[in-house]
Design an enzyme around this catalytic site. Structure first.
Site, PDB file in Angstrom:
ATOM      1  N   LEU A   1      54.267 147.338  80.319  1.00 15.10           N
ATOM      2  CA  LEU A   1      54.141 148.664  79.704  1.00 15.10           C
ATOM      3  C   LEU A   1      54.798 148.703  78.329  1.00 15.10           C
ATOM      4  CD1 LEU A   1      55.071 150.891  82.790  1.00 15.10           C
ATOM      5  CD2 LEU A   1      52.816 150.803  81.685  1.00 15.10           C
TER       6      LEU A   1
ATOM      7  N   SER B   1      48.304 144.372  77.390  1.00 17.76           N
ATOM      8  CA  SER B   1      47.228 143.735  78.181  1.00 17.76           C
ATOM      9  C   SER B   1      47.200 144.290  79.603  1.00 17.76           C
ATOM     10  CB  SER B   1      47.349 142.207  78.175  1.00 17.76           C
ATOM     11  OG  SER B   1      48.688 141.744  78.152  1.00 17.76           O
TER      12      SER B   1
END
Lengths: 216, 216
Positions: free
Chosen positions: B45, B118
């Protein structure tokens, strides 16, 4: 005569390590590597000898402990730019990305040997402007279209003449000659070995093979 | 304890120079540099600590004479991928290009420290597959969304909660947790210094900091 100047202290010595908050920068990488980083941009017709010279230069400077990387159609058009064609717009995007990759590699401490036809003056001016802070040198690998067509190692000129390949530089698309390249290598006058030597001598004169020019 | 193993002969010695027709390859660059190249891919995150850890690792291994390069939003989204937005399609293209750049950097002898949220499993699987021959390691920088929102160093979570930023990972877009990362760093358990040490120890165990694993 090419000489690699050594610092008096090895870089692994703790005395050289300065800890602070910013990132590892290009200067520090250059010092670790003991050579400058920069970009040699080889422009010229297909079959003029750009990539052969670039790879020859890389081999030679590698033997001197100098880190470089050849960017050419092989690793760019088949890799990061595999989504791009040859329209004017795609050619521009092709060049833009190569410039950005070059910046990363130069920042990473490597000498970029970029070998691209780059036929348009506008594109080359863009390249030069973007890379002006990155030890940028434009090298015009000069060879007449007649001689390039005679060499035609991949049979591309033949296909272009027959119209099988369209918009081929020198046949059905223009190559705008560089007006003020840093260096001209005429491969009708010099063979590959001598062409490579000319580039190496130029790099040496420009201090690209040591740290002298930039940090001392 | 991290140790750099030295070859008995310096690389500049003529005995090490083999002239042949192929290009300078990754193995030769690794030997010149005296360390392997590869990719550590930090996923997690926003505000989990990915980039801070990546830059910290870079600083530390640089002091050991190891060449690396951090790829993150700063130098990718503002450079080569400045033409891309955050749609699913653009995110995919973003990742594709980062993979291709990573390949060039690894081939060029560097350890890539890629720091990207990602969030999608599909993308990470693509990355892993593409880079499977490049000493690839996925590192999950784990931190609860609650803690990330509390840290919120750039005020992005606040804006996301207010709807000013849309499709923000963890708030209005999913983060799919990695199922089998090579390494998990929980930044709620470990501070930055210890997190960096965990990565370094892992790299050492994997032989990424020497030539041992790959060439001896």
């Amino acid at each position: 005569m090419l000489k690699i100047k050594k610092l008096s202290q090895p870089l692994n010595s703790p005395d050289h390590i300065v800890w602070y908050n910013s990132h590892v920068n290009r200067r520090e990488r250059n010092i670790l590597n003991q050579h400058a980083s920069g970009v040699l941009w080889f422009t010229g017709l297909s079959a003029a000898g750009k990539s052969t010279i670039a790879h020859g230069v890389e081999k030679k400077i590698f033997s001197l402990g100098i880190r470089s990387y050849v960017l050419d159609g092989d690793n760019v058009r088949h890799g990061i730019n595999s989504d791009l064609g040859f329209s004017r717009e795609d050619r521009k995007e092709n060049i833009r990305r190569i410039v950005e990759i070059s910046k990363l590699l130069v920042d990473g401490g490597l000498i970029v040997l970029a070998s691209f036809i780059s036929p348009f003056k506008e594109d080359r001016e863009y390249v030069r402007k973007c890379l002006s802070g990155d030890n940028f040198y434009e090298i015009y690998v000069k060879c007449s279209i007649q001689e390039c067509q005679k060499r035609d190692p991949k049979g591309m000129y033949d296909k272009a003449r027959k119209g099988i390949i369209k918009h081929y530089t020198g046949v059905s698309a223009p190559y705008e000659e560089p007006e003020s390249p840093h260096l001209i290598i005429d491969t009708e006058k010099y063979d590959i070995a001598d062409s490579i030597k000319l580039v190496l001598n130029y790099m040496d004169r420009e201090g690209l093979l040591t740290l002298n020019k930039f940090y001392e």
